[in-house]
Enzyme design. Structure first.
Site, mmCIF file in Angstrom:
data_model
loop_
_atom_site.group_PDB
_atom_site.id
_atom_site.type_symbol
_atom_site.label_atom_id
_atom_site.label_comp_id
_atom_site.label_asym_id
_atom_site.label_seq_id
_atom_site.Cartn_x
_atom_site.Cartn_y
_atom_site.Cartn_z
ATOM 1 N N CYS A 179 16.191 35.309 40.855
ATOM 2 C CA CYS A 179 17.470 34.525 40.908
ATOM 3 C C CYS A 179 18.430 34.373 39.806
ATOM 4 O O CYS A 179 18.061 34.354 38.484
ATOM 5 C CB CYS A 179 17.144 32.893 41.362
ATOM 6 S SG CYS A 179 18.574 31.948 41.681
ATOM 7 N N HIS B 118 17.470 32.843 51.015
ATOM 8 C CA HIS B 118 17.751 32.473 49.624
ATOM 9 C C HIS B 118 18.909 31.661 49.282
ATOM 10 O O HIS B 118 18.951 30.636 48.617
ATOM 11 C CB HIS B 118 17.350 33.826 48.663
ATOM 12 C CG HIS B 118 17.549 33.589 47.240
ATOM 13 N ND1 HIS B 118 16.297 33.586 46.457
ATOM 14 C CD2 HIS B 118 18.599 33.270 46.668
ATOM 15 C CE1 HIS B 118 16.877 33.356 45.125
ATOM 16 N NE2 HIS B 118 18.112 33.209 45.195
ATOM 17 N N GLU B 119 20.045 32.226 49.823
ATOM 18 C CA GLU B 119 21.217 31.871 49.559
ATOM 19 C C GLU B 119 21.444 30.548 50.305
ATOM 20 O O GLU B 119 22.089 29.474 49.614
ATOM 21 C CB GLU B 119 22.424 32.771 49.926
ATOM 22 C CG GLU B 119 22.349 34.059 49.116
ATOM 23 C CD GLU B 119 22.237 33.772 47.635
ATOM 24 O OE1 GLU B 119 22.942 33.004 46.841
ATOM 25 O OE2 GLU B 119 21.521 34.783 46.990
#
Length: 218
Positions: free
Chosen positions: A134, A176-177
């Site tokens: 990340c 993830h986003e």
């Protein structure tokens, strides 16, 4: 003994004028910095985008987010990662030239995509476990299990709302986003025993995580 559940901070939505002014202050930088874990904006659910920005400013914000993502470099960036608490994310992945990795990870190229107010749901029970990193947690990677196939509903910059299916690595990027927009970091879902500093990750840079499972015991 049970652990306390994580607390999600409750924060009143910023007024339209305050959001617009804040966005302008962020865009004043040629390349806004990516905020790191520990910044409260990453731990608060972003507020839905409801036209707080005029069309020109929205275009500038999306273009800036794309440049920040490429410069990092990364394959996704959420608005909170540059300090803006709106449900907007950009994604783009060129894929991989290694056919073995591409097959193992279902990693097909993902064209530039803008997600506004995204939500997703799993299409099947199958999950994939792979290392993730990340941009807001530099220096480390960890294994995260994610849904293999999802359907995401989101608004595009032109105002149209669409539902699109994603699978494999593109589905991982969307999840993830979207987590960022919900105030979550990938470490909240990670198998923490797999946590690996970047300087050690060469040991486990395989198409799958099988070798890391054996070596690290997870």
């Amino acid at each position: 003994m049970t652990a306390d559940a994580p607390r999600t901070p409750v924060v009143a939505p910023l007024p339209r004028e305050a959001i617009a002014a804040h966005v302008e202050s962020v865009l004043a930088a040629d390349l806004p910095p990516i905020v790191a874990a520990g910044h409260p904006v990453l731990r608060r659910p972003a507020q839905d985008y409801e036209g707080e920005l005029d069309d020109g400013t929205l275009v500038r914000l999306i273009a800036t987010m794309r440049r920040v993502m490429h410069a990092a470099p990364g394959v996704g960036l959420a608005a909170p990662q540059i300090g803006i608490p709106l449900r907007i994310a950009v994604l783009e992945d060129q894929g991989t030239a290694d056919p073995v990795v591409a097959a193992a990870r279902t990693r097909a190229p993902l064209p530039f995509t803008v997600l506004i107010n995204p939500r997703y749901a799993a299409v099947e029970d199958k999950r994939d476990a792979f290392y993730e990193g990340c941009l807001s947690v530099p220096g480390y990677q960890a294994v995260v299990e994610r849904h293999h196939r999802i359907e995401a509903t989101y608004t595009q910059p032109d105002g149209r709302t669409v539902t699109t299916g994603f699978q494999g690595w593109p589905a991982r990027i969307v999840q993830h986003e979207t987590d960022h927009l919900d105030g979550m970091l990938y470490l909240d879902r990670a198998i923490l025993r797999s946590l690996t500093a970047n300087q050690e990750h060469h040991r486990w840079a395989q198409p799958t995580v099988d070798e890391a499972r054996r070596g690290l015991g997870f």
